[in-house]
Design an enzyme around this catalytic site. Structure first.
Site, PDB file in Angstrom:
ATOM      1  N   GLU A  93       2.756  -6.334  -7.381  1.00  0.00           N
ATOM      2  CA  GLU A  93       2.177  -6.578  -6.052  1.00  0.00           C
ATOM      3  C   GLU A  93       1.680  -5.272  -5.527  1.00  0.00           C
ATOM      4  OE1 GLU A  93       6.017  -9.619  -6.152  1.00  0.00           O
ATOM      5  OE2 GLU A  93       5.042  -7.427  -6.966  1.00  0.00           O
ATOM      6  N   CYS A 118      10.166  -8.065  -4.133  1.00  0.00           N
ATOM      7  CA  CYS A 118      11.608  -7.122  -3.773  1.00  0.00           C
ATOM      8  C   CYS A 118      11.216  -6.490  -2.711  1.00  0.00           C
ATOM      9  CB  CYS A 118      11.505  -6.250  -5.169  1.00  0.00           C
ATOM     10  SG  CYS A 118      10.238  -4.884  -4.972  1.00  0.00           S
TER      11      CYS A 118
END
Length: 164
Positions: A63, A91
């Site tokens: 990401e 996360c």
């Protein structure tokens, strides 16, 4: 199963599949099992794969890599109107980065529990954040410095700053 008020479209499924394919291909290239696709107005802006071990960079998650590339291509530190499709639930670091980037929506395939099952668990970070600073595994120690506030005042007084 879809427990959301958002209808999952065929395009959403295609982008999730792409993120998962990026993750799978990345394993073959020596990277981690994570991939991401950032889309704006139905067009792919950028993709990213986990390159933590390849780049020796603990922040090089799929990401984050996709955000960095998208921001460069968009010439903007904000990704308003963009949607991210990730092969796994972000996360804590990636989730924070996605909030800072201002994406409109986050779609993901695998869950935190799925990641935990292959030793990519993040629960300890959530627990650490909730602890008092000095009780964390990595103690966070406040240093009171009377000069430290000066650069904050300088920023606050700056009339031509770009807010973010």
């Amino acid at each position: 199963m879809n427990n959301t008020p958002f209808a999952i479209t065929e395009a959403d499924r295609a982008y999730i599949k792409m993120a998962c394919e990026i993750a799978s291909d990345n394993i073959d290239q020596g990277g981690g099992p994570f991939g991401a696709v950032i889309v704006k107005d139905g067009k792919i802006v950028s993709t990213g794969a986990n390159s933590v071990t390849i780049d020796n960079d603990p922040t090089a998650h799929a990401e984050v890599n996709a955000i960095r590339r998208a921001c460069r291509l968009e010439h903007n530190f904000k990704l308003e109107g963009c949607v991210i499709y990730s092969s796994c639930e972000p996360c804590p670091m990636c989730l924070s980065a996605l909030y800072w980037a201002g994406v409109s929506r986050i779609y993901y395939a695998n869950t935190q529990n799925d990641a935990d099952a292959i030793n990519f668990g993040d629960e300890f970070i959530y627990k650490e954040i909730a602890k008092p600073h000095l009780k964390r595994l990595i103690p966070c120690i406040h240093v009171d410095d009377p000069h430290a506030i000066e650069h904050f005042k300088k920023w606050a007084d700056k009339t031509d700053k770009i807010e973010y």
